[in-house]
Design a protein around this motif. Structure first.
Motif, PDB file in Angstrom:
ATOM      1  N   LYS A 111      48.714  59.591  37.067  1.00  0.00           N
ATOM      2  CA  LYS A 111      48.029  60.222  35.935  1.00  0.00           C
ATOM      3  C   LYS A 111      46.881  59.355  35.433  1.00  0.00           C
ATOM      4  CE  LYS A 111      51.558  63.291  34.124  1.00  0.00           C
ATOM      5  NZ  LYS A 111      52.325  63.686  32.942  1.00  0.00           N
ATOM      6  N   GLN A 112      47.069  58.026  35.464  1.00  0.00           N
ATOM      7  CA  GLN A 112      45.985  57.131  35.054  1.00  0.00           C
ATOM      8  C   GLN A 112      44.752  57.354  35.925  1.00  0.00           C
ATOM      9  OE1 GLN A 112      47.202  53.027  35.123  1.00  0.00           O
ATOM     10  NE2 GLN A 112      48.779  53.323  33.554  1.00  0.00           N
ATOM     11  N   MET A 113      44.952  57.378  37.233  1.00  0.00           N
ATOM     12  CA  MET A 113      43.823  57.546  38.162  1.00  0.00           C
ATOM     13  C   MET A 113      43.157  58.909  37.985  1.00  0.00           C
ATOM     14  SD  MET A 113      43.405  54.766  39.733  1.00  0.00           S
ATOM     15  CE  MET A 113      43.974  53.901  38.291  1.00  0.00           C
ATOM     16  N   ARG A 114      43.989  59.939  37.797  1.00  0.00           N
ATOM     17  CA  ARG A 114      43.418  61.276  37.604  1.00  0.00           C
ATOM     18  C   ARG A 114      42.589  61.322  36.327  1.00  0.00           C
ATOM     19  NH1 ARG A 114      47.447  66.078  37.114  1.00  0.00           N
ATOM     20  NH2 ARG A 114      47.491  65.305  35.008  1.00  0.00           N
ATOM     21  N   LEU A 115      43.101  60.747  35.247  1.00  0.00           N
ATOM     22  CA  LEU A 115      42.358  60.718  33.987  1.00  0.00           C
ATOM     23  C   LEU A 115      41.076  59.905  34.117  1.00  0.00           C
ATOM     24  CD1 LEU A 115      45.078  60.410  31.227  1.00  0.00           C
ATOM     25  CD2 LEU A 115      43.234  62.076  31.276  1.00  0.00           C
ATOM     26  N   LEU A 116      41.153  58.763  34.787  1.00  0.00           N
ATOM     27  CA  LEU A 116      39.952  57.937  34.970  1.00  0.00           C
ATOM     28  C   LEU A 116      38.875  58.700  35.736  1.00  0.00           C
ATOM     29  CD1 LEU A 116      41.601  54.504  35.719  1.00  0.00           C
ATOM     30  CD2 LEU A 116      40.026  54.999  33.828  1.00  0.00           C
ATOM     31  N   ARG A 117      39.305  59.502  36.693  1.00  0.00           N
ATOM     32  CA  ARG A 117      38.354  60.270  37.500  1.00  0.00           C
ATOM     33  C   ARG A 117      37.823  61.490  36.742  1.00  0.00           C
ATOM     34  NH1 ARG A 117      41.590  61.373  41.452  1.00  0.00           N
ATOM     35  NH2 ARG A 117      42.117  63.446  40.730  1.00  0.00           N
ATOM     36  N   GLU A 118      38.712  62.209  36.052  1.00  0.00           N
ATOM     37  CA  GLU A 118      38.357  63.492  35.473  1.00  0.00           C
ATOM     38  C   GLU A 118      37.858  63.407  34.036  1.00  0.00           C
ATOM     39  OE1 GLU A 118      41.939  65.724  36.006  1.00  0.00           O
ATOM     40  OE2 GLU A 118      41.634  65.917  38.156  1.00  0.00           O
ATOM     41  N   ASN A 119      38.326  62.425  33.282  1.00  0.00           N
ATOM     42  CA  ASN A 119      37.950  62.339  31.880  1.00  0.00           C
ATOM     43  C   ASN A 119      37.962  60.865  31.442  1.00  0.00           C
ATOM     44  OD1 ASN A 119      37.578  62.683  29.136  1.00  0.00           O
ATOM     45  ND2 ASN A 119      38.937  64.451  28.993  1.00  0.00           N
ATOM     46  N   PRO A 120      36.950  60.101  31.874  1.00  0.00           N
ATOM     47  CA  PRO A 120      36.939  58.661  31.610  1.00  0.00           C
ATOM     48  C   PRO A 120      37.015  58.293  30.123  1.00  0.00           C
ATOM     49  CG  PRO A 120      35.119  59.288  33.058  1.00  0.00           C
ATOM     50  CD  PRO A 120      35.804  60.533  32.640  1.00  0.00           C
ATOM     51  N   ALA A 121      36.375  59.067  29.274  1.00  0.00           N
ATOM     52  CA  ALA A 121      36.390  58.748  27.843  1.00  0.00           C
ATOM     53  C   ALA A 121      37.802  58.873  27.277  1.00  0.00           C
ATOM     54  CB  ALA A 121      35.423  59.651  27.087  1.00  0.00           C
ATOM     55  N   LEU A 122      38.506  59.916  27.635  1.00  0.00           N
ATOM     56  CA  LEU A 122      39.883  60.092  27.179  1.00  0.00           C
ATOM     57  C   LEU A 122      40.771  58.993  27.770  1.00  0.00           C
ATOM     58  CD1 LEU A 122      42.051  61.637  25.649  1.00  0.00           C
ATOM     59  CD2 LEU A 122      42.279  63.140  27.638  1.00  0.00           C
ATOM     60  N   ALA A 123      40.551  58.652  29.017  1.00  0.00           N
ATOM     61  CA  ALA A 123      41.323  57.581  29.648  1.00  0.00           C
ATOM     62  C   ALA A 123      41.153  56.277  28.871  1.00  0.00           C
ATOM     63  CB  ALA A 123      40.893  57.405  31.105  1.00  0.00           C
ATOM     64  N   ARG A 124      39.927  55.967  28.497  1.00  0.00           N
ATOM     65  CA  ARG A 124      39.652  54.754  27.714  1.00  0.00           C
ATOM     66  C   ARG A 124      40.402  54.775  26.383  1.00  0.00           C
ATOM     67  NH1 ARG A 124      34.753  55.049  29.470  1.00  0.00           N
ATOM     68  NH2 ARG A 124      33.991  56.332  27.769  1.00  0.00           N
TER      69      ARG A 124
END
Length: 134
Positions: A111-124
Motif C-alpha cells: 500500500k505504501q508503494m501504491r500510494l507513493l506512485r498514485e498519490n504522493p502528497a497523501l503518502a507524504r
C-alpha cells in the motif's frame, strides 16, 4: 430474412444498447463528479469494467442500484477508486489511522508503494502522521 440473420441483428442491437447505456452513464457521471477527478476517462473505464452503468440512468454498485449522485458519493469513499480523485478530494482525515500503511500497527509495504506512485502528497501526509504518532 432467415432466423440466423435475425439472431445476428438482435445480438448487434443488444451490443449497441449496452454501448448506449455506458455512454449515458459516462455523461451522467462526468456531470456529477467530473471536476473532482484527475481523469474522467479513466474513472469511466473502471466503472464500465465493473458493470456500473445500467439502463434508465442507474448505476450498480455493491448490490445496489443508485443515481449518478449516489454512485459518485460511494466511489469517492471507496479505496479502489481513490487513485482517480484529486488530492484535495482525499483528505488525510478520510483515512482511518488503523489503515495508515506507515503505522507500525498497520504496516503495509504494498500500500505504501501504491500510494507513493498514485498519490504522493497523501503518502507524504500519512508518513508524517505515522511518525508523529497520530
Amino acid at each position: 430474412m432467415d432466423s440466423l440473420k435475425i439472431a445476428e441483428l438482435e445480438s448487434k442491437i443488444k451490443q449497441l444498447e449496452r454501448k448506449l447505456e455506458a455512454a449515458n452513464g459516462a455523461i451522467a457521471l462526468a456531470a456529477v463528479i467530473g471536476p473532482k477527478v484527475r481523469n474522467i476517462s479513466h474513472l469511466v473505464a473502471q466503472s464500465e469494467s465493473a458493470g456500473a452503468f445500467k439502463e434508465n440512468g442507474q448505476f450498480y454498485y455493491k448490490g445496489e442500484y443508485l443515481s449518478a449522485a449516489e454512485y459518485s458519493q460511494r466511489i469517492e469513499a471507496d479505496e479502489n477508486y481513490a487513485v482517480h480523485f484529486k488530492e484535495s478530494q482525499r483528505p488525510i482525515e478520510s483515512i482511518p489511522a488503523s489503515e495508515n500503511p506507515w503505522r507500525k500497527e498497520s504496516l503495509n509495504l504494498t500500500k505504501q508503494m501504491r500510494l507513493l506512485r498514485e498519490n504522493p502528497a497523501l503518502a507524504r501526509k500519512l508518513r508524517e502522521a505515522a511518525k508523529g504518532g497520530s
